[in-house]
Design a protein around this motif. Structure first.
Motif, PDB file in Angstrom:
ATOM      1  N   VAL A 243     -31.501  19.497  -7.495  1.00  0.00           N
ATOM      2  CA  VAL A 243     -31.210  18.328  -6.660  1.00  0.00           C
ATOM      3  C   VAL A 243     -31.364  18.752  -5.206  1.00  0.00           C
ATOM      4  O   VAL A 243     -30.742  19.721  -4.764  1.00  0.00           O
ATOM      5  CB  VAL A 243     -29.790  17.798  -6.921  1.00  0.00           C
ATOM      6  CG1 VAL A 243     -29.492  16.621  -6.009  1.00  0.00           C
ATOM      7  CG2 VAL A 243     -29.652  17.374  -8.367  1.00  0.00           C
ATOM      8  N   LEU A 244     -32.201  18.026  -4.462  1.00  0.00           N
ATOM      9  CA  LEU A 244     -32.479  18.345  -3.064  1.00  0.00           C
ATOM     10  C   LEU A 244     -31.875  17.261  -2.178  1.00  0.00           C
ATOM     11  O   LEU A 244     -32.161  16.077  -2.354  1.00  0.00           O
ATOM     12  CB  LEU A 244     -33.987  18.443  -2.827  1.00  0.00           C
ATOM     13  CG  LEU A 244     -34.438  18.697  -1.387  1.00  0.00           C
ATOM     14  CD1 LEU A 244     -33.919  20.037  -0.903  1.00  0.00           C
ATOM     15  CD2 LEU A 244     -35.954  18.639  -1.282  1.00  0.00           C
ATOM     16  N   ILE A 245     -31.040  17.676  -1.233  1.00  0.00           N
ATOM     17  CA  ILE A 245     -30.405  16.760  -0.284  1.00  0.00           C
ATOM     18  C   ILE A 245     -30.952  17.077   1.101  1.00  0.00           C
ATOM     19  O   ILE A 245     -30.809  18.202   1.585  1.00  0.00           O
ATOM     20  CB  ILE A 245     -28.864  16.911  -0.307  1.00  0.00           C
ATOM     21  CG1 ILE A 245     -28.332  16.650  -1.717  1.00  0.00           C
ATOM     22  CG2 ILE A 245     -28.223  15.979   0.696  1.00  0.00           C
ATOM     23  CD1 ILE A 245     -28.105  17.903  -2.534  1.00  0.00           C
ATOM     24  N   LYS A 246     -31.567  16.088   1.729  1.00  0.00           N
ATOM     25  CA  LYS A 246     -32.169  16.272   3.045  1.00  0.00           C
ATOM     26  C   LYS A 246     -31.281  15.616   4.103  1.00  0.00           C
ATOM     27  O   LYS A 246     -30.993  14.420   4.014  1.00  0.00           O
ATOM     28  CB  LYS A 246     -33.573  15.663   3.083  1.00  0.00           C
ATOM     29  CG  LYS A 246     -34.570  16.369   2.172  1.00  0.00           C
ATOM     30  CD  LYS A 246     -35.959  15.773   2.312  1.00  0.00           C
ATOM     31  CE  LYS A 246     -36.963  16.494   1.411  1.00  0.00           C
ATOM     32  NZ  LYS A 246     -38.327  15.938   1.554  1.00  0.00           N
ATOM     33  N   LEU A 247     -30.871  16.411   5.086  1.00  0.00           N
ATOM     34  CA  LEU A 247     -30.031  15.938   6.173  1.00  0.00           C
ATOM     35  C   LEU A 247     -30.787  16.086   7.489  1.00  0.00           C
ATOM     36  O   LEU A 247     -31.587  17.006   7.662  1.00  0.00           O
ATOM     37  CB  LEU A 247     -28.726  16.734   6.246  1.00  0.00           C
ATOM     38  CG  LEU A 247     -27.858  16.756   4.980  1.00  0.00           C
ATOM     39  CD1 LEU A 247     -26.689  17.694   5.157  1.00  0.00           C
ATOM     40  CD2 LEU A 247     -27.381  15.363   4.634  1.00  0.00           C
TER      41      LEU A 247
END
Length: 379
Positions: free
Chosen positions: A246-250
């Motif tokens: 799971v990739l979370i981009k901030l």
């Protein structure tokens, strides 16, 4: 007739006469026949083309090829079609973990406050998207130079990855070292990061990990600890390349500076809390409201409770009770030195010695409910 010789010249003249007499007409007729046959096939071909809507030998253009292969979807939105969608069908969609949105939305709010205190600057943190990727594909897509922080989830006994791009690195260094506002951060390529830059980024990573611990705490308390900092993606391998993650981009913005911060969790890391992440949540506070909790606790402490001082208890038959007369004395087994019990309903609260305070009876508390229960169990 049989003995007559064949006259070759006469036969040749006869064939020539036959060919010469109808040669032009026959050739015209044959040409017309072939033309009719060709025209008929052409008409049939046109009819087939009209019915099918496309010529059998038409070549696909580039847009149709991209659509067939699935490269015309919006990569940021996570939309894939065609062969590309079939290839990625083995990935577990992040939509099956709806609580991730709630957790990282809470983390964004916490980071906005903590990074402002950390940098003493106006910082805005926003959540771009949450997608599912293969770990190997993500490592190959990281734009270098960048810093990759490997952190450990103690309670889950596994690792996660945090990526800070060069724009955010130089922006943080510029802000912490007193860079002039209103100017873009200077980006120097072709050299490794210095010890000062790595130390400042590690401090920022510690702040982010602390906020991420707070974001997961209402769902499942976990402690994220910093493990190591890498600049080469090969040394930041925490899972097999085909594994899903799971990739979370901030996005972190500091006026006219800023950059991207990405957090990657392999599905193996999130497996211990998978059941919790699968639940659908209505609201923004994980089912808990601290305002009501505080108000309820305050009111409970203010509630009035009636206590009864039980001097002694005795058993009598119904006949003895019915024969009681006015002035008759009922004898109990308690003496003035014995302890009496104070009860709230049927629950014993405290016990103590009876006495007098002015014109009122009083009880001096000697044992609480816990000690009273333990004493009764020993007896």
């Amino acid at each position: 007739m049989a003995d007559e010789p064949i006259d070759d010249e006469a036969m040749a003249a006869e064939w020539e006469a036959m060919a010469g007499g109808g040669g032009d007409d026959d050739q015209d007729a044959m040409a017309a026949e072939w033309e009719a046959m060709a025209g008929g096939d052409g008409a049939a071909e046109e009819e087939d083309e009209d019915m099918s809507g496309a010529a059998p030998g038409r070549v696909l253009d580039q847009d149709e090829i991209d659509s067939l292969l699935g490269f015309d979807g919006d990569a940021d939105a996570g939309e894939t079609t065609g062969i590309h969608a079939l290839i990625n069908s083995a990935l577990v969609s992040y939509e099956r973990l709806p609580m991730m949105d709630i957790i990282f939305d809470r983390m964004v709010r916490m980071m906005s406050t903590s990074l402002r205190n950390f940098t003493s600057d106006n910082i805005e943190v926003s959540l771009d998207n949450i997608t599912s990727v293969r770990f190997g594909d993500y490592l190959n897509s990281i734009p270098l130079p960048a810093m990759l922080a490997v952190f450990r989830a103690e309670e889950w006994d596994n690792y996660g990855l945090m990526t800070i791009d060069s724009s955010l690195i130089y922006s943080i260094v510029d802000v912490l070292l007193g860079g002039r506002r209103g100017t873009a951060a200077m980006r120097i390529e072709g050299r490794p990061y210095t010890t000062i830059e790595q130390t400042l980024v590690e401090r920022m990573i510690s702040v982010v990990l602390k906020d991420m611990c707070g974001a997961f705490e209402p769902l499942s308390p976990v402690n994220f600890t910093f493990d190591r900092l890498e600049t080469n993606p090969r040394f930041a391998t925490i899972a097999r390349p085909p594994n899903a993650a799971v990739l979370i981009k901030l996005r972190v913005d500091m006026e006219d500076r800023g950059g991207r911060l990405e957090v990657l969790f392999p599905y193996a890391t999130l497996e211990p809390i998978r059941e919790l992440l699968l639940q659908r949540f209505m609201g923004e506070k994980f089912g808990r409201d601290t305002i009501w909790e505080t108000h309820l606790a305050t009111e409970l402490w203010r509630a009035n409770v009636d206590l009864m001082a039980i001097m002694d208890e005795t058993e009598m038959s119904l006949g003895e009770v019915m024969n009681l007369q006015v002035g008759q004395t009922v004898v109990f087994n308690k003496t003035p030195r014995d302890e009496i019990v104070l009860k709230c309903g049927d629950v014993a609260m405290v016990s103590g010695a009876i006495g007098r305070a002015g014109q009122h009876m009083a009880v001096q508390v000697r044992r609480t409910a816990e000690r009273l229960q333990s004493a009764n169990m020993e007896e």
